[in-house]
Design a protein around this motif. Sequence first.
Motif, mmCIF file in Angstrom:
data_model
loop_
_atom_site.group_PDB
_atom_site.id
_atom_site.type_symbol
_atom_site.label_atom_id
_atom_site.label_comp_id
_atom_site.label_asym_id
_atom_site.label_seq_id
_atom_site.Cartn_x
_atom_site.Cartn_y
_atom_site.Cartn_z
ATOM 1 N N UNK A 195 -12.474 -11.004 24.580
ATOM 2 C CA UNK A 195 -12.044 -12.003 23.602
ATOM 3 C C UNK A 195 -11.585 -11.337 22.309
ATOM 4 N N UNK A 196 -12.268 -10.267 21.910
ATOM 5 C CA UNK A 196 -11.843 -9.518 20.721
ATOM 6 C C UNK A 196 -10.447 -8.929 20.926
ATOM 7 N N UNK A 197 -10.220 -8.382 22.106
ATOM 8 C CA UNK A 197 -8.921 -7.764 22.400
ATOM 9 C C UNK A 197 -7.816 -8.806 22.416
ATOM 10 N N UNK A 198 -8.065 -9.956 22.983
ATOM 11 C CA UNK A 198 -7.062 -11.021 23.023
ATOM 12 C C UNK A 198 -6.723 -11.497 21.617
ATOM 13 N N UNK A 199 -7.742 -11.656 20.766
ATOM 14 C CA UNK A 199 -7.487 -12.095 19.390
ATOM 15 C C UNK A 199 -6.711 -11.040 18.607
ATOM 16 N N UNK A 200 -7.057 -9.778 18.806
ATOM 17 C CA UNK A 200 -6.433 -8.700 18.038
ATOM 18 C C UNK A 200 -4.981 -8.464 18.443
ATOM 19 N N UNK A 201 -4.619 -8.862 19.668
ATOM 20 C CA UNK A 201 -3.282 -8.529 20.170
ATOM 21 C C UNK A 201 -2.484 -9.776 20.553
ATOM 22 N N UNK A 202 -2.654 -10.830 19.790
ATOM 23 C CA UNK A 202 -1.950 -12.087 20.079
ATOM 24 C C UNK A 202 -0.438 -11.910 20.070
ATOM 25 N N UNK A 203 0.069 -11.043 19.228
ATOM 26 C CA UNK A 203 1.519 -10.896 19.100
ATOM 27 C C UNK A 203 2.116 -10.010 20.192
ATOM 28 N N UNK A 204 1.270 -9.382 21.007
ATOM 29 C CA UNK A 204 1.740 -8.435 22.018
ATOM 30 C C UNK A 204 1.756 -9.060 23.405
ATOM 31 N N UNK A 205 2.465 -8.391 24.308
ATOM 32 C CA UNK A 205 2.495 -8.833 25.705
ATOM 33 C C UNK A 205 1.333 -8.174 26.442
#
Length: 296
Positions: A195-205
């Motif tokens: 969940x941390x990774x998803x939040x941190x990389x919202x702008x990425x594919x």
Amino acid sequence: MLANTSFTQWYSQSCQAEYLRTIKSPGGILGMADLSRPAGDMSHPPLSDLALYQDQLGGSRVTGNSGGGSFNVRSEQGAFFLAAPNFANTITVDTTHQLRSLSFPLLHWQQVLDEAANGQFSVERLQLYKGFFHSAVIRSALQNLWVLCDEDGTPSRLLVRAAGCEILAELCRLSGAPFAPANGGLAPWAKRRCLELMRARLSEDLCLEELAAETGLSLFHFARMFKQSVGVPPRVYLTQLRMERASELLRCTELSITEIAQEVGYSSSQVLARIFIKHYRRSPSDHRRLVRIQAR
């Protein structure tokens, strides 16, 4: 016959191309098409993809063999047919019909199928090639995937992979694949890290493979265990995160709608607006105005 030809390649390049209404290939991971066909022969040579068709109208008499033996059935609206890869499909339909198709290139999906049953199950053993079947799970996932393609243009790899895993898992379950339910979900540390990774990389594919690697799980088992832990599939949770972040940026910053779209991983303000309206029942501009009035 065209060796190693995919489903979408064959329909695009053969005499069947005139029946194509829409064709999509999100990330090259899946092939999607809408077909409108007259009555008659819709057979095809051996193709390299596992192909799933959904009858949009129903009421057609469908006869032939799509990899599991001969059948003769009256199709129903919303029903699915499955065509085996590397098999010369011999199908005849007695009325004009409309189909939605989803094809899985085995180059991208064979490993997922292997993981589904620890190597004890294969695409050749799917028991759904003989006639039609219904599945609320597949119907919902396919509809959502199609909407994502319409809204996003080219959805993220995470969204496409997650939807594909959902559909393959259901195909395997309906065929009696010997895999156990994903009880218990992710370990707390693994859930927190994802969940941390998803939040941190919202702008990425961000791709599903990266999240699975963080947990040490296979792609297939990660997708199922994520849903057990979080309550929704990864694709749904990603959209929720993007909408929450977009709402926050609308409330707390002066960024333009276009800039906010880029911040949360969408290609344009139009894409953001379509999804935002669906989620909040108002446009991003109206949302910004409303929350600021409320704050005052």
